[in-house]
Write a protein that holds these residues in place. Sequence first.
Motif, short mmCIF file in Angstrom:
data_model
loop_
_atom_site.label_atom_id
_atom_site.label_comp_id
_atom_site.label_asym_id
_atom_site.label_seq_id
_atom_site.Cartn_x
_atom_site.Cartn_y
_atom_site.Cartn_z
N GLY A 216 0.77 -1.09 -0.17
CA GLY A 216 -0.10 0.07 0.01
C GLY A 216 0.93 1.27 -0.01
N LYS A 217 2.21 1.12 -0.03
CA LYS A 217 3.07 2.31 -0.14
C LYS A 217 2.61 3.23 -1.44
CE LYS A 217 7.93 3.53 0.52
NZ LYS A 217 9.48 3.09 0.45
N MET A 218 2.36 2.54 -2.53
CA MET A 218 1.87 3.35 -3.70
C MET A 218 0.50 3.50 -3.81
SD MET A 218 4.12 1.21 -6.84
CE MET A 218 3.22 2.47 -8.11
N ALA A 219 0.27 4.80 -3.60
CA ALA A 219 -1.09 5.44 -3.42
C ALA A 219 -1.88 5.27 -4.74
CB ALA A 219 -1.20 6.60 -2.58
N GLY A 220 -1.17 4.76 -5.87
CA GLY A 220 -1.82 4.73 -7.02
C GLY A 220 -0.71 4.40 -8.07
N CYS A 221 -0.93 4.44 -9.33
CA CYS A 221 0.23 4.34 -10.36
C CYS A 221 0.39 5.41 -11.11
CB CYS A 221 -0.51 2.90 -11.13
SG CYS A 221 -0.58 1.11 -10.17
N PRO A 222 1.60 5.68 -11.27
CA PRO A 222 1.99 6.50 -12.36
C PRO A 222 1.53 6.12 -13.68
CG PRO A 222 3.78 6.10 -10.70
CD PRO A 222 2.70 5.09 -10.69
N LYS A 223 1.55 6.98 -14.72
CA LYS A 223 1.12 6.45 -15.94
C LYS A 223 2.55 6.27 -16.73
CE LYS A 223 -1.56 7.66 -20.13
NZ LYS A 223 -2.28 6.36 -20.18
N ILE A 224 3.02 5.18 -16.03
CA ILE A 224 4.31 4.69 -16.72
C ILE A 224 4.02 3.47 -17.24
CG2 ILE A 224 6.55 3.58 -16.09
CD1 ILE A 224 6.66 6.00 -14.14
N ASN A 225 4.63 3.22 -18.52
CA ASN A 225 4.44 2.00 -19.48
C ASN A 225 5.81 1.18 -19.35
OD1 ASN A 225 4.83 0.84 -22.53
ND2 ASN A 225 2.76 0.81 -21.76
N SER A 226 5.75 -0.17 -19.29
CA SER A 226 6.82 -0.84 -19.29
C SER A 226 6.84 -2.59 -19.78
CB SER A 226 7.62 -0.83 -17.82
OG SER A 226 8.96 -1.71 -17.83
N GLY A 227 7.67 -2.90 -20.02
CA GLY A 227 7.84 -4.53 -20.45
C GLY A 227 8.36 -4.94 -19.33
N PHE A 228 7.81 -6.49 -18.94
CA PHE A 228 8.25 -7.13 -17.95
C PHE A 228 8.62 -8.52 -18.39
CE2 PHE A 228 5.50 -3.76 -16.26
CZ PHE A 228 6.24 -3.44 -15.20
N VAL A 229 9.70 -9.13 -17.36
CA VAL A 229 10.06 -10.40 -17.96
C VAL A 229 10.53 -11.10 -16.50
CG1 VAL A 229 12.53 -9.70 -18.22
CG2 VAL A 229 11.71 -11.71 -19.39
N LEU A 262 1.66 0.48 -15.47
CA LEU A 262 1.53 0.05 -14.06
C LEU A 262 0.40 -0.21 -13.66
CD1 LEU A 262 4.58 2.21 -12.34
CD2 LEU A 262 4.73 0.13 -13.90
N VAL A 263 -0.82 0.51 -13.88
CA VAL A 263 -2.26 0.14 -13.29
C VAL A 263 -2.40 -1.26 -13.83
CG1 VAL A 263 -3.43 0.97 -15.13
CG2 VAL A 263 -4.27 1.01 -12.87
N GLY A 264 -1.77 -1.95 -15.04
CA GLY A 264 -2.18 -3.14 -15.40
C GLY A 264 -1.77 -4.11 -14.38
N ILE A 265 -0.57 -3.99 -13.76
CA ILE A 265 0.13 -4.64 -12.83
C ILE A 265 -0.56 -4.88 -11.59
CG2 ILE A 265 2.54 -5.00 -11.23
CD1 ILE A 265 2.75 -5.50 -14.48
N ALA A 266 -1.05 -3.50 -11.05
CA ALA A 266 -2.04 -3.48 -9.89
C ALA A 266 -3.23 -4.44 -10.08
CB ALA A 266 -2.41 -2.05 -9.79
N LYS A 283 -5.78 2.48 -9.18
CA LYS A 283 -6.17 3.67 -10.04
C LYS A 283 -4.74 4.52 -10.58
CE LYS A 283 -5.69 6.44 -5.61
NZ LYS A 283 -6.30 7.22 -4.66
N GLU A 284 -5.02 5.14 -11.53
CA GLU A 284 -3.73 5.89 -12.01
C GLU A 284 -3.67 7.35 -11.54
OE1 GLU A 284 -2.32 4.55 -16.26
OE2 GLU A 284 -3.68 6.02 -16.67
N LEU A 285 -2.50 7.77 -11.15
CA LEU A 285 -2.33 9.03 -10.64
C LEU A 285 -2.24 9.98 -11.77
CD1 LEU A 285 0.59 7.93 -8.11
CD2 LEU A 285 -2.09 8.39 -7.49
N PRO A 286 -2.73 11.34 -11.25
CA PRO A 286 -2.66 12.23 -12.55
C PRO A 286 -1.26 12.59 -12.49
CG PRO A 286 -4.42 12.86 -10.71
CD PRO A 286 -3.58 11.58 -10.37
N ASN A 287 -0.77 13.01 -13.72
CA ASN A 287 0.63 13.31 -14.05
C ASN A 287 0.77 14.73 -13.49
OD1 ASN A 287 0.79 11.27 -15.89
ND2 ASN A 287 0.93 12.47 -17.77
N THR A 288 -0.06 15.66 -13.20
CA THR A 288 0.16 16.82 -12.53
C THR A 288 0.35 16.80 -10.93
OG1 THR A 288 -2.26 16.90 -12.19
CG2 THR A 288 -1.44 18.47 -14.11
N LEU A 289 -0.10 15.66 -10.31
CA LEU A 289 0.17 15.27 -9.17
C LEU A 289 1.63 14.92 -8.97
CD1 LEU A 289 -1.44 14.88 -6.23
CD2 LEU A 289 -1.49 12.63 -6.93
#
Length: 348
Positions: A216-229, A262-266, A283-289
């Motif tokens: 719960g340390k992440m209050a939401g997910c930044p709009k970041i895209n990544s591959g995972f392996v 990242l919200v997909g990981i959540a 939930k996805e965090l707003p970029n401005t925040l």
Amino acid sequence: MNTHSNSEKLVLVTGGSGFIAVHCILQLLEAGYQVRATLRDPDREAEVRDMLREGGYEAGERLHFIQADLSSDANWPEAVSGCTYVLHVASPTPIRDYKHEDEMIIPAREGVLRVLRAARDAGVKRVVLTSAIGAIVYGHPKQTAPYDETTWTNLTGKAPAYQKSKTLAEKAAWAFIEKEGKGLELTAINPVAVMGPVLGADYSHSIHLVKNLLTGKMAGCPKINSGFVDVRDVADLHLRAMTHPAAKGERFIATAGESIWLVGIAKILKEHLGDAAHKVHVKELPNTLLRIAALKDPTIKGVIPLLGMIMNVTSAKAIRLLGWQPRSTEEAVLATAESLIRLHLLDQ
């Protein structure tokens, strides 16, 4: 795999206590090789052997350790002596409060060259370098087509210091092979964010993403895209790259599949882990925040250039040339979470 023919071959794994390195050691031992591993701190040998036991393997006499540091010439000739192959997995970890990017770039580049020189002088056949996706995807205009191994990070663009260090270290390695290699072979592996089963308290910084979601340390997910392996597939690709004739002089991206937000990981954690995922925020965090938070937090500042960027890459080359078959992103993420829970690492 014919383990009998491998039993006479010695493989050096650098940075032997690292997350990827331990999984490489595990698979090398299972394939019948003799393994020597470098450690900066020789007192960590027992910890590495414990991680291998957690992975299901008692290393015994087929694994030996030697103290060596990427920042010093000491012991590298002894480390590579008698080795057929070297898996150069060790890398300086990201520095959070660096004053100048050279603090990361110079040790990464010099460390690679130190290992390559020693390997060449010892008559090693091939070095497999653990590079990173950071040497491929940064500093480019936005694109939706997946990046492949022909692309290099644009150092004049907005590449973060750690990614610059990985790019310059890999470029220095290829230049060395071309000019001074004298027949030494090189292959580079460029993994995306590495997930998979944690075997102890030493794991890659990518794992903290899952840990921070579960706690719960992440209050939401930044709009970041990544591959995972999955780390098991990264280790498997290292072993294939080590021996396969088609891998000589090539780089290979390691990704489980298409990149996701990242919200997909959540959502994966929430859908599959039941009560264990009750603290996960989907939930996805707003970029401005995030931009406001970045004014006070250097860690958040580092991710600002990544907001909204599509980081899609393809592993078609590794699949086609080396017969590599990675697990899915979902399986890699869940293996990460389950191991963190099983080893009681969430409260550490």
